[in-house]
Design a protein around this motif. Sequence first.
Motif, PDB file in Angstrom:
ATOM      1  N   ALA A 121       0.840  -1.354   0.039  1.00 49.56           N
ATOM      2  CA  ALA A 121       0.001   0.037   0.000  1.00 49.56           C
ATOM      3  C   ALA A 121       0.866   1.145   0.119  1.00 49.56           C
ATOM      4  CB  ALA A 121      -0.886  -0.027   1.233  1.00 49.56           C
ATOM      5  N   THR A 122       2.144   1.214   0.621  1.00 47.70           N
ATOM      6  CA  THR A 122       2.936   2.343   0.605  1.00 47.70           C
ATOM      7  C   THR A 122       3.766   2.708  -0.660  1.00 47.70           C
ATOM      8  OG1 THR A 122       3.455   1.877   3.061  1.00 47.70           O
ATOM      9  CG2 THR A 122       4.973   3.276   2.002  1.00 47.70           C
ATOM     10  N   TYR A 123       4.137   1.444  -0.870  1.00 48.39           N
ATOM     11  CA  TYR A 123       4.691   1.718  -2.574  1.00 48.39           C
ATOM     12  C   TYR A 123       3.785   1.931  -3.483  1.00 48.39           C
ATOM     13  CZ  TYR A 123       7.269   0.445  -6.545  1.00 48.39           C
ATOM     14  OH  TYR A 123       8.125   0.564  -7.591  1.00 48.39           O
ATOM     15  N   ASP A 124       2.507   1.554  -3.507  1.00 52.08           N
ATOM     16  CA  ASP A 124       1.360   1.908  -4.585  1.00 52.08           C
ATOM     17  C   ASP A 124       1.017   3.313  -4.259  1.00 52.08           C
ATOM     18  OD1 ASP A 124       1.552  -0.495  -5.554  1.00 52.08           O
ATOM     19  OD2 ASP A 124      -0.200  -1.479  -4.817  1.00 52.08           O
ATOM     20  N   PHE A 125       1.181   3.795  -3.241  1.00 46.22           N
ATOM     21  CA  PHE A 125       0.419   5.262  -2.864  1.00 46.22           C
ATOM     22  C   PHE A 125       1.601   6.135  -3.261  1.00 46.22           C
ATOM     23  CE2 PHE A 125       1.139   8.689  -0.280  1.00 46.22           C
ATOM     24  CZ  PHE A 125      -0.052   9.634  -0.617  1.00 46.22           C
ATOM     25  N   LEU A 126       2.880   5.922  -3.015  1.00 49.37           N
ATOM     26  CA  LEU A 126       4.024   6.793  -3.370  1.00 49.37           C
ATOM     27  C   LEU A 126       4.065   7.011  -4.856  1.00 49.37           C
ATOM     28  CD1 LEU A 126       6.601   5.851  -0.827  1.00 49.37           C
ATOM     29  CD2 LEU A 126       5.147   7.896  -0.812  1.00 49.37           C
ATOM     30  N   LYS A 127       3.984   5.888  -5.447  1.00 53.94           N
ATOM     31  CA  LYS A 127       4.069   5.683  -6.996  1.00 53.94           C
ATOM     32  C   LYS A 127       3.144   6.425  -7.847  1.00 53.94           C
ATOM     33  CE  LYS A 127       6.095   3.362 -10.841  1.00 53.94           C
ATOM     34  NZ  LYS A 127       5.183   4.428 -11.741  1.00 53.94           N
ATOM     35  N   LYS A 128       1.680   6.036  -7.279  1.00 53.49           N
ATOM     36  CA  LYS A 128       0.869   6.490  -7.985  1.00 53.49           C
ATOM     37  C   LYS A 128       0.353   7.876  -7.562  1.00 53.49           C
ATOM     38  CE  LYS A 128      -4.081   5.312  -8.814  1.00 53.49           C
ATOM     39  NZ  LYS A 128      -5.198   4.412  -8.427  1.00 53.49           N
ATOM     40  N   ARG A 129       0.612   8.494  -6.376  1.00 53.63           N
ATOM     41  CA  ARG A 129       0.361   9.847  -6.231  1.00 53.63           C
ATOM     42  C   ARG A 129       1.364  10.753  -6.197  1.00 53.63           C
ATOM     43  NH1 ARG A 129      -4.905   8.610  -7.113  1.00 53.63           N
ATOM     44  NH2 ARG A 129      -5.616   7.086  -5.918  1.00 53.63           N
ATOM     45  N   LYS A 230      -3.318   5.252   4.320  1.00 52.33           N
ATOM     46  CA  LYS A 230      -4.547   4.495   5.072  1.00 52.33           C
ATOM     47  C   LYS A 230      -5.691   5.181   3.798  1.00 52.33           C
ATOM     48  CE  LYS A 230      -7.368   5.122   8.890  1.00 52.33           C
ATOM     49  NZ  LYS A 230      -7.293   5.022  10.601  1.00 52.33           N
ATOM     50  N   GLN A 231      -5.985   6.320   3.572  1.00 49.63           N
ATOM     51  CA  GLN A 231      -7.030   6.852   2.728  1.00 49.63           C
ATOM     52  C   GLN A 231      -7.066   6.413   1.416  1.00 49.63           C
ATOM     53  OE1 GLN A 231      -6.173  11.218   3.554  1.00 49.63           O
ATOM     54  NE2 GLN A 231      -7.319  11.057   5.546  1.00 49.63           N
ATOM     55  N   ASN A 232      -5.966   6.483   0.828  1.00 50.16           N
ATOM     56  CA  ASN A 232      -5.734   5.775  -0.429  1.00 50.16           C
ATOM     57  C   ASN A 232      -6.155   4.268  -0.405  1.00 50.16           C
ATOM     58  OD1 ASN A 232      -4.664   6.060  -3.245  1.00 50.16           O
ATOM     59  ND2 ASN A 232      -3.118   4.676  -2.704  1.00 50.16           N
ATOM     60  N   ALA A 233      -5.725   3.608   0.355  1.00 42.83           N
ATOM     61  CA  ALA A 233      -5.975   1.825   0.507  1.00 42.83           C
ATOM     62  C   ALA A 233      -7.361   1.697   0.883  1.00 42.83           C
ATOM     63  CB  ALA A 233      -5.060   1.500   1.710  1.00 42.83           C
ATOM     64  N   LEU A 234      -7.795   2.726   1.462  1.00 44.55           N
ATOM     65  CA  LEU A 234      -9.356   2.466   1.826  1.00 44.55           C
ATOM     66  C   LEU A 234     -10.265   3.380   0.956  1.00 44.55           C
ATOM     67  CD1 LEU A 234      -9.247   2.769   5.698  1.00 44.55           C
ATOM     68  CD2 LEU A 234      -9.196   0.796   4.399  1.00 44.55           C
ATOM     69  N   GLY A 235      -9.727   3.930  -0.025  1.00 46.48           N
ATOM     70  CA  GLY A 235     -10.698   4.764  -1.013  1.00 46.48           C
ATOM     71  C   GLY A 235     -11.517   5.736  -0.359  1.00 46.48           C
ATOM     72  N   LEU A 236     -10.847   6.613   0.718  1.00 48.73           N
ATOM     73  CA  LEU A 236     -11.619   7.528   1.469  1.00 48.73           C
ATOM     74  C   LEU A 236     -11.185   8.801   1.184  1.00 48.73           C
ATOM     75  CD1 LEU A 236     -11.757   5.757   5.017  1.00 48.73           C
ATOM     76  CD2 LEU A 236     -13.508   5.835   3.349  1.00 48.73           C
ATOM     77  N   THR A 237     -12.237   9.750   0.979  1.00 56.78           N
ATOM     78  CA  THR A 237     -11.738  11.275   0.714  1.00 56.78           C
ATOM     79  C   THR A 237     -11.291  11.970   2.165  1.00 56.78           C
ATOM     80  OG1 THR A 237     -13.916  11.977   1.309  1.00 56.78           O
ATOM     81  CG2 THR A 237     -13.645  11.575  -1.169  1.00 56.78           C
TER      82      THR A 237
END
Length: 378
Positions: A121-129, A230-237
Amino acid sequence: MSLSSVAPSVSTDTTVAYHHQPSHGIIPAELIDKVKNYYEHKGHTHIADDLSRQTHQQGHTRAQRTIRQASRDVPSLLPDGQTVKVYSARNTERLRLKLMRSSSTVSSDKSVNEAYDGSKATYDFLKKRYNWRSVDNHKMPLYSTVHYDRNYCNAFWDGDEMVYGDGDGKFFNRFTKSIDVAGHEMGHGVTQERCGIAVSRDGKPTGVDYEKEAGGINEGLSDILGIQIKQNALGLTSAQSDWLIGSEIIAEYKGKKYALRSMANPGTGFVDHPYLGTDSQVWRYSDYLTRAQTDEVDPHDSSGIVNKAFWHASMKLGGNSWEKAGRVYFETMPLIKFDETFGGIADKTIATAQKLFGQGSAEEAAIIESWKIVEVKL
Ligand SMILES: [Zn+2]
């Protein structure tokens, strides 16, 4: 300014890049001491001894790391640079003792799977965002060790990997349980790679200090990354998020739930817990100054100032936290000094908001307002 243009040019040798970085647990030693006192009082000296050792553990971990790195294998990266491995210490203090998971094949061990998911989740967040590849932007493999030590009540980033304890089972659950704890700790790695560049003599990152105002900023930056992950992994605004750090870490007690910290309302993560007491975070700069007159303020307490400011700006701007407020903070990181102050980071985030979104923009106004809320002088 594009995201890639601010990427620091650093050595891929992480042993060099992390040389001066001590390990920082997700929870302060003071809280572990409270748990230790409980077990001492109850006569459970073996658990009290385990906990006592943990608060003196930092130097040990550093020494162990040096030994491990000497015989370390060179990791093979996947084509996209993503390598996630989870090991078990089998309740010893030996990191990377037994490889438990290195692929999408699920393990029968919950801690193993949660650590794997936290890294991913950390890897995906940093890469994507933020187009930032792994912790160091050089596709550094993300390794974790779970089941560290016995009754170990913390999680930490040791400079090149994640380490998670199982907790004592009564006050603290396993530390893999909250995805933002993984994000927070790997966030320390990002801070180490991305901050302190502007002022270091050789242009290499120096990170951010872990005392005084800089300590609170260091911890705040980790909570800020942790909550976004956490917000990115759970899809929360921003509006949908609970803005809690470690909401699964402190065990439920008589049906009551607790969190380690609240970014929306620092000082209320846990309130009137019969043994842990009340969260001691501050969020007003004036309260920090008062406390700093008599005591060194724990970075986990002074981080409330930055956390609250980030929460306020994110809520004001709506949508997802990484789109506006998060982007401002991420882009500000290379400007942050090793001995940064709250006033300094405030000025720098405002300047970044102006640069990214324009002078007089809603984004700039929200960032300015957020620092006024926490009483930081601009
Ligand atoms: Zn931390």
